[in-house]
Design an enzyme around this catalytic site. Structure first.
Site, PDB file in Angstrom:
ATOM      1  N   GLY A   1      -0.413  -4.416   1.100  1.00  0.00           N
ATOM      2  CA  GLY A   1      -2.016  -4.805   0.482  1.00  0.00           C
ATOM      3  C   GLY A   1      -2.134  -3.730  -0.515  1.00  0.00           C
TER       4      GLY A   1
ATOM      5  N   GLY B   1       1.670  -5.117   4.072  1.00  0.00           N
ATOM      6  CA  GLY B   1       1.446  -6.543   4.165  1.00  0.00           C
ATOM      7  C   GLY B   1       2.444  -7.438   4.184  1.00  0.00           C
TER       8      GLY B   1
ATOM      9  CD  GLU C   1       1.700   0.390   7.240  1.00  0.00           C
ATOM     10  OE1 GLU C   1       1.632  -0.766   6.774  1.00  0.00           O
ATOM     11  OE2 GLU C   1       2.621   0.785   7.819  1.00  0.00           O
TER      12      GLU C   1
ATOM     13  CG  ASP D   1      -2.569  -3.127   8.910  1.00  0.00           C
ATOM     14  OD1 ASP D   1      -1.434  -2.581   8.192  1.00  0.00           O
ATOM     15  OD2 ASP D   1      -3.452  -3.687   8.286  1.00  0.00           O
TER      16      ASP D   1
END
Length: 357
Positions: A70, A118, A141, A149
């Site tokens: 992302g 992502g 991350e 996530d």
């Protein structure tokens, strides 16, 4: 059927029974924005009920990677104040992830090159996941103060041994052979054969599995297989302090290397990640996972460590983040409870109505 739409950052087309989604933001290694997620979701929702579309292929148009994740720089900048922009992104991204997870038609993700964050989120829900010799898959991350996530709590917690916890804590990069070995990829196809693969799918969209089988080759020996016993033993605990103690006590070269990597990560993010995987392993549905991760993300993007991690690694690029708290033992259970607190009912994440059965 021929119906082509071109947007700047996502190329969407449907022809001959195949829906194509091609990420087209090469300067950012196709990092996802809210608009990109919404464009992909709109196409997938449209094709769900279109009998002329029999399968969907997701890849990138040009450049050196599938998807770097992302647009976290945007998220860090919007994390101040009420973080409304960041929430909007996560809401759209997680709806896309869930839509792919529940999709009724065959989907193929071609993970050629960098596949991180992502990019993992839009490839792992797909029916078929193609790795190549260029694949570099990771959930990095904890190095930017976030957590794995986009379903990381679901996918990583279900990997064999403690590989998922190892990946979540260290951000380890896996090559295509390792992805095939762990089941993160369903097929291994040399990058030089990808164009032929897509052509085969286009000629027979009702026989996707056959096309994949014809294009696939045996993957090389996975390097991570040799480390699996050490990963299972040294990353066995859901306590960050105990993992660090095990690595310190081992004293071997591999343990020392991973210990050095772990010491550069955000202690808060590492503890968040371990708890997320522990909870994710017991969730009943992927929608439950997305709901929990959305609440967690809404809180984590407002933390010091997320903004500091993005600054140090992606904006100023000095690679010297100053974490708060700086040590694992200073990250308390109360801090984690605050981050994991559910959102009020009116603010919770919800899937597309079309995906609720």
């Amino acid at each position: 059927m021929t119906d082509t739409e071109t947007a700047d950052e996502v190329l969407v087309s449907a022809e001959g029974g195949v829906g194509r989604i091609r990420l087209n933001r090469p300067k950012a290694i196709h990092a996802l924005t809210t608009g990109m997620c919404e464009t992909m979701s709109a196409a997938l929702l449209r094709w769900r009920t279109d009998d002329n579309v029999q399968c969907v292929v997701i890849d990138h148009a040009v450049g050196r990677g599938f998807c770097a994740g992302g647009d976290v720089v945007m998220l860090a900048r919007s994390g101040a104040g009420d973080a409304a922009e960041a929430r909007d992104f996560f809401f759209a991204e997680y709806r896309l992830n869930h839509l792919l997870f529940t999709y009724d038609k065959p989907t193929v993700a071609i993970m050629d090159g960098i596949t991180m964050g992502g990019g993992v989120g839009i490839s792992q829900p797909c029916t078929y996941r193609v790795a190549t010799e260029n694949t570099r898959l990771a959930m990095p991350e904890t190095g930017i103060g976030l957590f794995p996530d986009v379903g990381g709590g679901w996918y990583l917690s279900r990997l064999p041994g403690r590989v998922g916890q190892f990946m979540a804590l260290t951000g380890a990069r896996l090559d295509g052979a390792e992805c095939a070995y762990l089941g993160l990829a369903t097929h291994y196809v040399p990058s030089g054969s990808l164009e032929d693969l897509v052509e085969r799918i286009a000629k027979a969209p009702d026989r996707v599995q056959g096309a994949l089988g014809a294009a696939s080759e045996s993957a090389p020996e996975p390097r991570i297989a040799a480390s699996a016993p050490q990963i299972s033993r040294l990353f066995a605990s859901d306590s960050l302090e105990e993992v660090i103690a095990a690595l310190e006590a081992d004293g071997g070269d591999w343990a020392e290397k991973e210990l050095g990597t772990l010491r550069g990560k955000s202690p808060l993010s590492c503890k968040v990640s371990l708890r997320l995987l522990a909870e994710g392993a017991g969730r009943d549905t992927f929608a439950d996972e997305m709901r929990a991760e959305y609440a967690l993300a809404a809180n984590v993007v407002r933390t010091h460590d997320f903004k500091e991690g993005v600054r140090a690694l992606l904006i100023d690029k000095d690679n010297r983040p100053s974490w708060e708290p700086p040590a694992p033992e200073a990250v308390t259970g109360e801090m984690l409870d605050t981050l994991f607190a559910p959102l009020p009912a009116s603010e919770q994440w919800t899937p597309f109505p079309e995906t609720q059965k």
